[in-house]
Motif scaffolding. Structure first.
Motif, PDB file in Angstrom:
ATOM      1  N   VAL A 116       0.862  -1.193   0.000  1.00 48.89           N
ATOM      2  CA  VAL A 116       0.000   0.000   0.000  1.00 48.89           C
ATOM      3  C   VAL A 116       0.892   1.234   0.000  1.00 48.89           C
ATOM      4  O   VAL A 116       1.708   1.419   0.901  1.00 48.89           O
ATOM      5  CB  VAL A 116      -0.933   0.006   1.224  1.00 48.89           C
ATOM      6  CG1 VAL A 116      -1.722   1.317   1.287  1.00 48.89           C
ATOM      7  CG2 VAL A 116      -1.884  -1.178   1.166  1.00 48.89           C
ATOM      8  N   GLY A 117       0.720   2.076  -1.013  1.00 48.47           N
ATOM      9  CA  GLY A 117       1.521   3.284  -1.145  1.00 48.47           C
ATOM     10  C   GLY A 117       2.659   3.037  -2.114  1.00 48.47           C
ATOM     11  O   GLY A 117       3.559   2.240  -1.833  1.00 48.47           O
ATOM     12  N   GLY A 174       9.905   6.731   6.550  1.00 47.66           N
ATOM     13  CA  GLY A 174      11.244   7.182   6.145  1.00 47.66           C
ATOM     14  C   GLY A 174      11.834   8.329   6.927  1.00 47.66           C
ATOM     15  O   GLY A 174      12.989   8.689   6.720  1.00 47.66           O
ATOM     16  N   PRO A 232       3.326  10.358   4.585  1.00 48.04           N
ATOM     17  CA  PRO A 232       2.570  11.256   5.472  1.00 48.04           C
ATOM     18  C   PRO A 232       1.179  10.732   5.846  1.00 48.04           C
ATOM     19  O   PRO A 232       0.550  11.263   6.752  1.00 48.04           O
ATOM     20  CB  PRO A 232       2.428  12.538   4.637  1.00 48.04           C
ATOM     21  CG  PRO A 232       3.406  12.417   3.523  1.00 48.04           C
ATOM     22  CD  PRO A 232       3.667  10.973   3.307  1.00 48.04           C
ATOM     23  N   TRP A 233       0.707   9.728   5.151  1.00 51.19           N
ATOM     24  CA  TRP A 233      -0.611   9.151   5.446  1.00 51.19           C
ATOM     25  C   TRP A 233      -0.488   7.928   6.361  1.00 51.19           C
ATOM     26  O   TRP A 233      -1.469   7.196   6.561  1.00 51.19           O
ATOM     27  CB  TRP A 233      -1.311   8.736   4.147  1.00 51.19           C
ATOM     28  CG  TRP A 233      -1.695   9.862   3.240  1.00 51.19           C
ATOM     29  CD1 TRP A 233      -2.907  10.497   3.189  1.00 51.19           C
ATOM     30  CD2 TRP A 233      -0.882  10.495   2.233  1.00 51.19           C
ATOM     31  NE1 TRP A 233      -2.886  11.478   2.228  1.00 51.19           N
ATOM     32  CE2 TRP A 233      -1.662  11.504   1.626  1.00 51.19           C
ATOM     33  CE3 TRP A 233       0.427  10.314   1.788  1.00 51.19           C
ATOM     34  CZ2 TRP A 233      -1.170  12.316   0.589  1.00 51.19           C
ATOM     35  CZ3 TRP A 233       0.909  11.137   0.764  1.00 51.19           C
ATOM     36  CH2 TRP A 233       0.124  12.109   0.178  1.00 51.19           C
ATOM     37  N   LEU A 280      -0.848  -0.821  -4.530  1.00 55.10           N
ATOM     38  CA  LEU A 280      -2.004   0.069  -4.574  1.00 55.10           C
ATOM     39  C   LEU A 280      -1.573   1.491  -4.243  1.00 55.10           C
ATOM     40  O   LEU A 280      -0.948   1.729  -3.201  1.00 55.10           O
ATOM     41  CB  LEU A 280      -3.060  -0.389  -3.550  1.00 55.10           C
ATOM     42  CG  LEU A 280      -3.644  -1.786  -3.789  1.00 55.10           C
ATOM     43  CD1 LEU A 280      -4.397  -2.262  -2.553  1.00 55.10           C
ATOM     44  CD2 LEU A 280      -4.561  -1.779  -5.009  1.00 55.10           C
ATOM     45  N   LEU A 309      -3.429   5.014   7.720  1.00 53.26           N
ATOM     46  CA  LEU A 309      -3.436   3.615   7.284  1.00 53.26           C
ATOM     47  C   LEU A 309      -3.314   2.658   8.469  1.00 53.26           C
ATOM     48  O   LEU A 309      -3.839   1.534   8.426  1.00 53.26           O
ATOM     49  CB  LEU A 309      -2.294   3.365   6.291  1.00 53.26           C
ATOM     50  CG  LEU A 309      -2.528   3.993   4.911  1.00 53.26           C
ATOM     51  CD1 LEU A 309      -1.223   4.094   4.125  1.00 53.26           C
ATOM     52  CD2 LEU A 309      -3.556   3.174   4.128  1.00 53.26           C
ATOM     53  N   GLY A 359       4.954   5.381  -3.345  1.00 50.78           N
ATOM     54  CA  GLY A 359       5.949   6.452  -3.407  1.00 50.78           C
ATOM     55  C   GLY A 359       7.317   5.813  -3.561  1.00 50.78           C
ATOM     56  O   GLY A 359       7.462   4.724  -4.133  1.00 50.78           O
ATOM     57  N   GLY A 360       8.336   6.480  -3.025  1.00 50.35           N
ATOM     58  CA  GLY A 360       9.698   5.958  -3.182  1.00 50.35           C
ATOM     59  C   GLY A 360       9.863   4.580  -2.574  1.00 50.35           C
ATOM     60  O   GLY A 360      10.371   3.647  -3.223  1.00 50.35           O
ATOM     61  N   ILE A 361       9.445   4.414  -1.329  1.00 53.39           N
ATOM     62  CA  ILE A 361       9.699   3.148  -0.631  1.00 53.39           C
ATOM     63  C   ILE A 361       8.777   2.044  -1.138  1.00 53.39           C
ATOM     64  O   ILE A 361       9.217   0.916  -1.409  1.00 53.39           O
ATOM     65  CB  ILE A 361       9.554   3.356   0.889  1.00 53.39           C
ATOM     66  CG1 ILE A 361      10.682   4.275   1.396  1.00 53.39           C
ATOM     67  CG2 ILE A 361       9.554   2.020   1.622  1.00 53.39           C
ATOM     68  CD1 ILE A 361      10.596   4.630   2.874  1.00 53.39           C
ATOM     69  N   GLY A 362       7.475   2.348  -1.281  1.00 54.31           N
ATOM     70  CA  GLY A 362       6.536   1.313  -1.735  1.00 54.31           C
ATOM     71  C   GLY A 362       6.877   0.824  -3.143  1.00 54.31           C
ATOM     72  O   GLY A 362       6.755  -0.372  -3.439  1.00 54.31           O
ATOM     73  N   GLY A 378      11.980  11.431   6.833  1.00 51.88           N
ATOM     74  CA  GLY A 378      12.544  12.608   6.158  1.00 51.88           C
ATOM     75  C   GLY A 378      13.982  12.483   5.679  1.00 51.88           C
ATOM     76  O   GLY A 378      14.612  13.485   5.371  1.00 51.88           O
TER      77      GLY A 378
END
Ligand SMILES: Cc1cc2nc3c(=O)[nH]c(=O)nc-3n(C[C@H](O)[C@H](O)[C@H](O)COP(=O)(O)OP(=O)(O)OC[C@H]3O[C@@H](n4cnc5c(N)ncnc54)[C@H](O)[C@@H]3O)c2cc1C
Length: 395
Positions: free
Chosen positions: A17-18, A346, A211-212, A41, A216, A20-23, A348
């Motif tokens: 889920v997510g 992460g 940030p979410w 997702l 979750l 971005g960079g890590i997902g 920041g």
């Protein structure tokens, strides 16, 4: 599990889920081993700019304050090499990295030099005159001390995210964008995730929500003391661009409070500089995309004093979010009571590690363990149990 077309399939082994960079890193590394059994997702379009990971560049460096982070950086460089080789394009640009400590800085340089030495990473410790001799772009007072590490450079963030996503799909993973996850359930060795009104089932779940994250984790009964801040970077057009080309101008960090950092020209016809942390506390919903002009002025004052030639017309300022833990260490752990739900936050400073963290998450999900010591990143460490913990954001 049985194969079906992505449009109809509801059951997978691994769900991320997510994206971005890590997902995206997790989806890629899972897909290398589990192919079509991976579902990713993402609530927005892939490559959106509302999260933490989407710009041309992020600093990558070995120089860190603990041997654990230095060792993790070694994994990070190796992971980017693997993905870059498979993608057929470099994802890291070596520029050298310069960390400069002004006299009296509260950040202990010995933690950095000691950690590099402990892991056997070569570096040079040099004085202000030597810095100005090698990189005449710098104006220093004379009593600064610097670490130069030749492997420091740029992780090409947007390009790397696209590579992770493209390759994950090439390995058979299903990545769905515009698929906001609205519910997560964990029962025994199964997880259920509702996205866009559809329920997906899996055996292992990775949550990389940036940030979410707390939204979750709510369904799993967890709330972490995270602070989301609105940060920004500014691109400046220097009068002499050649002096700020990546071959002539290393990425840099001013190791003090406030901490500033910057890049050679890359991705835009200008240098990039910013202040680390210190931005307004927001949520993913209350953040704006408006630059903080006072923060831009802080950066301009710093550049006027120390890197005057890099200061020119502002090309633009781009806002971005940090998801900060109180000690600024990551969260990389399973949810208490739900060993098949893995969380990555992460704090920041994780982009440089995004692929390596993805690889670690894949190890946790597939093998149940990882050779990397994750003790500092435990989700139940004492400071994360506090409702109102003290914060320390220097790294
Ligand atoms: C200005 C700035 C400068 C930085 N500089 C550096 C640097 O120089 N070096 C470095 O290493 N790091 C740096 N970082 C930090 C680094 O970029 C972040 O730590 C990293 O990108 C975090 O990635 P992430 O995947 O956790 O978060 P994100 O990229 O925000 O990804 C989270 C994803 O989860 C998705 N999501 C959330 N909720 C849901 C839901 N309900 N359903 C579906 N999807 C959902 C979001 O839409 C988002 O795409 C910087 C960050 C910023 C903001």
């Amino acid at each position: 599990m049985t194969a079906a077309t992505p449009a109809t399939r509801r059951e997978y082994e691994y769900i991320v889920v997510g994206l971005g960079g890590i997902g995206s890193g997790a989806a890629y590394w899972l897909s290398r081993r589990a192919g079509v059994d991976v579902l990713g997702l993402e609530q927005f379009e892939l490559g959106h700019v509302r999260g933490e990971s989407q710009d041309h560049s992020r600093i990558i460096r070995y120089s860190y304050h603990t041997p654990g982070y230095v060792a993790l950086a070694a994994r990070a460089y190796a992971a980017w090499r693997t993905v870059g080789a498979e993608a057929g394009e470099p994802l890291v640009l070596r520029t050298g990295g310069l960390d400069i400590w002004p006299a009296g800085s509260i950040i202990p340089i010995e933690q950095y030099t000691g950690s590099l030495e402990a892991v056997g990473v070569p570096f040079e410790r040099i004085g202000a005159d030597e810095v100005m001799h090698r990189w005449p772009q710098w104006r220093l007072a004379g009593d600064e001390t610097a670490i130069h590490q030749a492997d420091g450079g740029i992780a090409m963030a947007a390009r790397a995210n696209a590579a992770h996503q493209r390759l994950a799909r090439a390995h058979g993973a299903t990545l769905l964008d515009r698929a906001p996850v609205t519910a997560i359930r964990s029962a025994g060795d199964e997880v259920e995730v509702v996205a866009g009104g559809i329920t997906y089932r899996g055996r292992q779940l990775v949550i990389a929500g940036g940030p979410w994250s707390n939204a979750l984790l709510r369904d799993l009964g967890l709330h972490l003391p995270l602070e989301v801040t609105q940060e920004q970077v500014t691109y400046f057009r220097p009068a002499d661009p050649a002096a700020y080309a990546p071959e002539r101008f290393p990425v840099w960090i001013w190791m003090a409070d406030p901490c500033f950092y910057g890049f050679p020209i890359f991705g835009e016809p200008g240098t990039k500089a910013a202040r680390d942390a210190g931005g307004r506390v927001v949520t993913a919903e209350t953040r704006t995309f408006e630059p903080d002009l006072a923060a831009v002025a802080d950066v301009e004052r710093f550049l006027a004093r120390h890197l005057p030639g890099s200061l020119g017309e502002v090309l633009y300022t781009k806002t971005c979010l940090y998801t900060l833990t109180p000690d600024r260490d990551f969260v990389l752990d399973a949810v208490p009571g739900a060993p098949n739900v893995h969380v990555a936050i992460g704090a920041g400073h994780a982009f440089k590690f995004a692929s390596a963290i993805g690889e670690i998450l894949a190890e946790l999900a597939i093998d149940g363990w990882t050779p990397t010591d994750l003790t500092p990143f435990a989700i139940d460490r004492p400071i994360l149990q506090m409702a109102d913990p003290p914060t320390s954001y220097m790294v």
